[in-house]
Motif scaffolding. Structure first.
Motif, PDB file in Angstrom:
ATOM      1  N   TRP A 195       0.801  -1.219   0.000  1.00  0.00           N
ATOM      2  CA  TRP A 195       0.000   0.000   0.000  1.00  0.00           C
ATOM      3  C   TRP A 195       0.839   1.276   0.000  1.00  0.00           C
ATOM      4  O   TRP A 195       0.303   2.377  -0.166  1.00  0.00           O
ATOM      5  N   VAL A 196       2.143   1.148   0.219  1.00  0.00           N
ATOM      6  CA  VAL A 196       3.008   2.334   0.217  1.00  0.00           C
ATOM      7  C   VAL A 196       3.640   2.463  -1.165  1.00  0.00           C
ATOM      8  O   VAL A 196       4.326   1.544  -1.636  1.00  0.00           O
ATOM      9  N   PRO A 197       3.414   3.572  -1.877  1.00  0.00           N
ATOM     10  CA  PRO A 197       3.966   3.729  -3.224  1.00  0.00           C
ATOM     11  C   PRO A 197       5.472   3.524  -3.259  1.00  0.00           C
ATOM     12  O   PRO A 197       6.215   4.092  -2.452  1.00  0.00           O
ATOM     13  N   GLY A 198       5.919   2.692  -4.182  1.00  0.00           N
ATOM     14  CA  GLY A 198       7.333   2.412  -4.330  1.00  0.00           C
ATOM     15  C   GLY A 198       7.898   1.467  -3.297  1.00  0.00           C
ATOM     16  O   GLY A 198       9.101   1.179  -3.307  1.00  0.00           O
ATOM     17  N   ARG A 199       7.064   0.953  -2.383  1.00  0.00           N
ATOM     18  CA  ARG A 199       7.516   0.049  -1.323  1.00  0.00           C
ATOM     19  C   ARG A 199       6.626  -1.193  -1.332  1.00  0.00           C
ATOM     20  O   ARG A 199       5.903  -1.478  -0.385  1.00  0.00           O
ATOM     21  N   ASP A 200       6.698  -1.951  -2.411  1.00  0.00           N
ATOM     22  CA  ASP A 200       5.775  -3.074  -2.594  1.00  0.00           C
ATOM     23  C   ASP A 200       5.940  -4.165  -1.538  1.00  0.00           C
ATOM     24  O   ASP A 200       4.983  -4.888  -1.237  1.00  0.00           O
ATOM     25  N   ALA A 201       7.140  -4.304  -0.961  1.00  0.00           N
ATOM     26  CA  ALA A 201       7.377  -5.371   0.013  1.00  0.00           C
ATOM     27  C   ALA A 201       7.035  -4.963   1.444  1.00  0.00           C
ATOM     28  O   ALA A 201       7.041  -5.804   2.341  1.00  0.00           O
TER      29      ALA A 201
END
Length: 399
Positions: free
Chosen positions: A315-321
């Protein structure tokens, strides 16, 4: 010598387990979640995980203060079929070091806000078992075995650092030195059948007292002496894209009744646990989980346990993991314990946690906890705890 002893010696030889010391007057609900074991390795794997945690009790509880806890996991696995032609066999050896620091001595809680707390500094042989598969659906394990590695375990709950999100408090509190879970494991034989994908039935027979409760810093195997056995069974069923676990456990030994009313057999309990996907869209995931459990109130501090949580991923843009979530766990004191100890009704623990993967081998995890009525003790103020965990995982040998 019991049949269990003969089976385990035949399968894995004699090894020395670890042991969990009591912390305070009541046992903590401990379970352990090291870095995920690489399941896609070749014939050999050597994986090292270091977990360090700064965690402090900011208000309430027994007293204020900060602790640094650390834990080292060393896992070796060998596929014996690839190495020596032993079809369907796997060897697993797991070493564990812990600095023995405690945050619960500050919080005063029973469920344990950190799942790497042990209360005793020690280097231990944690697991050492041989697994044998028969066809594609049947397997047997024998040796030193962590019950919570397969029983009463959910993927979604693995995000959280508090112990009660691992094995339920109703089960973890049981026994004279806890069941065979972190950091104290015992000799065991585990049978499992997986008739279809998502379905499983597993059963285990374990030594009833892991390690030596009187010597928490030493590794030891002590069979007999009235230890009895712990028997556990669990059925896993797929449901709504997730799964349901139905479990039951029972000790054969006699236990002291709460309030000093003699000893008798019948220490047992049951649980139902499940996890389900709530959303899967554009790489964003939402998963929910729950657990309900009961234990015999005649012997145990808590006779009822209820917990639930939700986890978000991507759910955090650019932080898929990255993952974050919130969970709540409530352990309700039994009538006999409340009468004997003048305890309040329950200990309730809430955790919110965020885990970010900075590199393939490094993650950090800030977490915040609120504990209502630590140890169901009406004289302790509600506690507020803040922690920061870092984990380094390295596969030193993978081929």
């Amino acid at each position: 010598m019991s049949l269990l002893t003969l089976l385990v010696i035949a399968g894995a030889g004699i090894h020395t387990p670890a042991h969990l010391p009591p912390s305070g007057d009541q046992p903590h609900s401990h379970t352990h979640a090291p870095g995920e074991i690489d399941e896609d390795h070749g014939p050999l794997l050597l994986q090292l995980t270091y977990t360090g945690e700064v965690i402090g009790n900011a208000s309430g509880g027994s007293r204020h203060g900060t602790r640094y806890l650390d834990n080292i996991d060393v896992v070796f696995e060998a596929d014996m079929e690839s190495l020596v032609g032993w079809k369907g066999a796997q060897v697993h050896v797991y070493g564990l070091y812990n600095n023995g620091k405690s945050i619960s001595d500050l919080v005063g809680d029973t469920q344990a806000v950190s799942n790497i707390e042990t209360g005793a500094r020690a280097l231990r042989l944690y697991e050492a078992w041989v697994s044998q598969k028969f066809g594609e659906s049947v397997s047997i394990k024998a040796g030193l075995y962590d019950l919570n590695s397969e029983f009463d375990a959910l993927d979604a709950a693995g995000l959280f650092v508090s112990s009660a999100n691992g094995i339920g408090t109703d089960f973890a509190q049981s026994g004279r030195n806890g069941p065979s879970i972190f950091p104290s494991t015992s000799l065991a034989v585990r049978f499992q059948i997986e008739p279809e994908e998502g379905w499983a039935v597993r059963a285990a027979v374990l030594d009833g007292v892991p390690g030596d409760p009187d010597n928490p810093s030493h590794t030891a195997i002590k069979l007999g002496e009235g230890d009895g056995t712990l028997m556990a069974g669990e059925a896993q069923l797929p449901l709504l894209g997730g799964k349901i676990l139905l479990g039951h456990w029972r000790y054969t030994a006699k236990f002291d009744r709460n309030g000093g009313a003699g000893t008798t057999t019948g220490n047992r309990g049951s649980y139902i646990r499940g996890e389900f996907p709530l959303a899967r869209r554009d790489g964003k995931n939402v998963d929910a989980f729950f657990r309900l459990g009961v234990a015999r109130g005649l012997f145990n501090m808590f006779d009822t346990f209820a917990g639930a949580g939700v986890k978000f991923g991507g759910w955090v843009p650019g932080r898929d993991a990255d993952e974050f979530g919130i969970a709540i766990q409530a352990a309700f004191a039994s009538d006999s314990f409340r009468a004997a100890e003048s305890a309040s009704a329950a200990e309730v623990a809430i955790e919110t946690s965020y885990r970010t993967q900075l590199t393939p081998w490094l993650s950090i995890q800030p977490n915040v906890h609120y504990v209502r009525r630590p140890s169901a003790n009406a004289s302790l103020a509600d506690a507020f705890i803040i922690g920061l965990r870092a984990e380094v995982a390295i596969s030193a040998l993978r081929f």
